[in-house]
Design a protein around this motif. Sequence first.
Motif, short mmCIF file in Angstrom:
data_model
loop_
_atom_site.label_atom_id
_atom_site.label_comp_id
_atom_site.label_asym_id
_atom_site.label_seq_id
_atom_site.Cartn_x
_atom_site.Cartn_y
_atom_site.Cartn_z
N SER A 439 32.15 29.86 47.27
CA SER A 439 32.96 31.03 47.65
C SER A 439 34.23 31.11 46.83
CB SER A 439 33.30 30.95 49.14
OG SER A 439 32.12 31.01 49.92
N LYS A 440 34.92 29.98 46.63
CA LYS A 440 36.14 29.97 45.82
C LYS A 440 35.84 30.36 44.37
CE LYS A 440 39.28 26.91 46.20
NZ LYS A 440 40.03 25.64 46.20
N LEU A 441 34.69 29.91 43.87
CA LEU A 441 34.31 30.27 42.49
C LEU A 441 34.09 31.78 42.36
CD1 LEU A 441 33.55 29.36 39.64
CD2 LEU A 441 31.21 29.01 40.45
N HIS A 442 33.42 32.41 43.36
CA HIS A 442 33.20 33.86 43.34
C HIS A 442 34.52 34.62 43.35
CE1 HIS A 442 28.76 33.76 44.87
NE2 HIS A 442 28.89 33.37 43.61
N LYS A 443 35.46 34.17 44.24
CA LYS A 443 36.76 34.85 44.32
C LYS A 443 37.52 34.74 43.01
CE LYS A 443 37.33 34.24 49.31
NZ LYS A 443 38.16 33.61 50.38
N LYS A 444 37.44 33.56 42.38
CA LYS A 444 38.14 33.36 41.11
C LYS A 444 37.57 34.27 40.02
CE LYS A 444 39.61 29.73 37.93
NZ LYS A 444 39.57 28.28 37.62
N LEU A 445 36.22 34.38 39.98
CA LEU A 445 35.57 35.26 38.97
C LEU A 445 35.91 36.72 39.23
CD1 LEU A 445 32.06 33.56 38.70
CD2 LEU A 445 33.91 33.49 37.02
N LYS A 446 35.95 37.11 40.52
CA LYS A 446 36.26 38.50 40.87
C LYS A 446 37.67 38.87 40.48
CE LYS A 446 36.02 41.74 44.73
NZ LYS A 446 35.72 41.89 46.13
N SER A 447 38.62 37.95 40.77
CA SER A 447 40.02 38.23 40.40
C SER A 447 40.21 38.27 38.91
CB SER A 447 40.93 37.13 41.02
OG SER A 447 40.61 35.86 40.49
N SER A 448 39.52 37.45 38.14
CA SER A 448 39.62 37.48 36.68
C SER A 448 39.03 38.76 36.09
CB SER A 448 38.93 36.25 36.07
OG SER A 448 37.53 36.27 36.35
N ASN A 449 37.95 39.32 36.73
CA ASN A 449 37.36 40.58 36.26
C ASN A 449 38.27 41.76 36.52
OD1 ASN A 449 35.04 39.31 35.31
ND2 ASN A 449 33.95 39.52 37.26
N ASN A 450 38.99 41.69 37.65
CA ASN A 450 39.92 42.79 37.95
C ASN A 450 41.14 42.76 37.06
OD1 ASN A 450 38.19 43.67 39.94
ND2 ASN A 450 39.19 42.49 41.58
#
Length: 450
Positions: A439-450
């Motif tokens: 879950s933390k990995l997904h949030k990190k990837l999502k924030s980097s894409n934004n």
Amino acid sequence: MDYSKLNHPLRVPLSAEIHSRPFLQLETPENLTHFALYIEPAHATNLNPRAQQHRILQELCLHYGVPGPHSQARYFFHDFGRFRLKWEFHTEFATYTFVERRTDRIDWQQAFQHLPLRHVPQEWLAGLQGKIIVAAHVVLNKSLLRAATEISDMRYVFEGDMLVGSHAGNGGVVWTDFLIQPDGFSRFVVHDIDLKEFQAGRLIGRLLEIETYRTMALLALPQAEATQPQLTAIEKDLATLIVAMEQSDQDINSNRSPDDNGYAEENLLRRITGIAARIEKLSVNNGYRFSASQAYFNLVQSRIQELREGRIEGIPMLAEFMGRRLTPAMNTCTSVTQRQETLATRIARSNDLLRTRVSIEQERQNSQILNSLNARSAQQLRVQQAVEGLSVVALSYYLIGLIGYISKALKAANLPINPDILNGVMAPVVAFGVWHGISKLHKKLKSSNN
């Protein structure tokens, strides 16, 4: 100081332009023959239009051993002894005016059998075949008679039933019928009652310009008449196309497939593009001729006004004759021009409407494609989430297996550890840790894409 060096390069030629075409100086009685030679299109010969006309003039001058004008001349006058010649170059034609002084022994009614044309070489005249657009004879005669008493004499000179005449130039009387006589020439009779110096030349010059410009203006009439059936055909095709567009609207609201709608719109767009090309071709072919004819017509009206006509009782004036015969012909050309422009505007509006419909249909199809992509993305997301859940289980299974191997090794080392109890305790801890990490990995990837 040489002040000529201060001049603009065009000052001298522009100043000379206004004096480049003076009227003939005529002394009553005189006989004249006037030709206007139509300039052939440049693509028809190897010579440009001015060179064509200079070549014809040079041939005449060569016959008499007279030096011709320089290659850029637009005006030429020379006294050949037996006759005088005035030559002018215009945009679409060149004029030749031959003038001969008439002896008093020749009655003016017989003057049309004693014209300066008899002194011109027949070989040169034969070479003008297909080039003459205007040919006219003019007789200038001294007269003290009232114009009303001359009507019977004019019937002898002019063979047509229609006679046109007027007082003109404050001292002259003009007679003509604007018909081509059996000898191939139109005829004008000008009676000098009280014309002042140079007035006769100006009066006859305006008459010849009226005759020449009148003919040049009428060149557009056959073209206008030939264009009208083509415009009618285009109007019918456009009306059919508009009906098809309306039918296409009804089909779009029906259950017809989007592919069929797109094909129908594309077919309509091809048809209206073809119609637009046809009207544009007509506009290109007719544009110059119609605009030139309007310019000639304006010149005719201007020259008639300069005559300052006075009425001869019972005889139509030149202005009345032109208003009755020439004006309707020019109105026909004007109506065809306006019809072309109106039709082009209607086609452009229909084209814009159809392109708007095509754009709307394309946007609708694009919206459907985007909706389909969104649904597919949502489906892929659900599949990905399911795969991620399986990944948590699988990764947790492998980690618990490693813990089991480690606990068994520790038990074999005589440590007080129960592998089964340790695996059972660690299973939920490992599963939670793996899920939290992903879950933390997904949030990190999502924030980097934004």
